[in-house]
Design a protein around this motif. Structure first.
Motif, PDB file in Angstrom:
ATOM      1  N   PHE A 110      -5.809  -4.753  -4.470  1.00 43.26           N
ATOM      2  CA  PHE A 110      -5.984  -5.155  -2.581  1.00 43.26           C
ATOM      3  C   PHE A 110      -7.244  -6.249  -2.621  1.00 43.26           C
ATOM      4  N   MET A 158      -6.779  -0.556   0.573  1.00 39.95           N
ATOM      5  CA  MET A 158      -5.392   0.905   0.471  1.00 39.95           C
ATOM      6  C   MET A 158      -5.327   1.649   0.383  1.00 39.95           C
ATOM      7  N   LYS A 175      -4.700   0.736  -6.025  1.00 38.96           N
ATOM      8  CA  LYS A 175      -5.433   0.036  -5.712  1.00 38.96           C
ATOM      9  C   LYS A 175      -6.313  -1.314  -5.281  1.00 38.96           C
ATOM     10  N   HIS A 194       0.607  -1.314   0.472  1.00 38.33           N
ATOM     11  CA  HIS A 194       0.028   0.097   0.044  1.00 38.33           C
ATOM     12  C   HIS A 194       0.998   1.428   0.167  1.00 38.33           C
TER      13      HIS A 194
END
Length: 117
Positions: A75, A81, A72, A60
């Motif tokens: 994730f 994130m 992002k 991140h």
């Protein structure tokens, strides 16, 4: 399955990412430059895409050169994130880290050298 030399590069990327301090961020390009592969920011991105199961790699904290959360979607969940960055004190608006340069950790500068192997 990536080639063995690609996997070695990925491991180098993960080693750098593990060194990013809490509350700091870096960019794909900064990592690539440190590894002596300045034109390989996209390859660093591929490495980051593949590290979801590596809990000790703070993925991140790696953003694009403008502070955008371009990774992002790799994730779990919708905003993980962003939530992780905000839990470290960052402000994120419209998928962009505010004051990106203020929080930037440059591995070349911080670790003291650029790799050329």
């Amino acid at each position: 399955m990536p080639k063995p030399e690609t996997l070695g590069f990925y491991q180098q990327v993960y080693a750098v990412v593990r060194q990013i301090p809490y509350g700091k961020v870096t960019s794909y390009g900064a990592i690539a430059k440190f590894l002596g592969a300045a034109g390989s920011a996209r390859m660093v991105g591929y490495a980051m895409n593949g590290c979801a199961k590596l809990e000790d790699v703070p993925a991140h904290r790696v953003l694009n050169r403008n502070g955008l959360l371009t990774g992002k979607h790799h994730f779990p969940g919708t905003n993980l994130m962003q939530q992780l960055l905000e839990s470290e004190g960052h402000v994120v608006i419209n998928d962009q880290l505010q004051d990106f340069k203020k929080h930037l950790w440059d591995p070349v500068k911080e670790l003291g050298f650029e790799r050329n192997d």
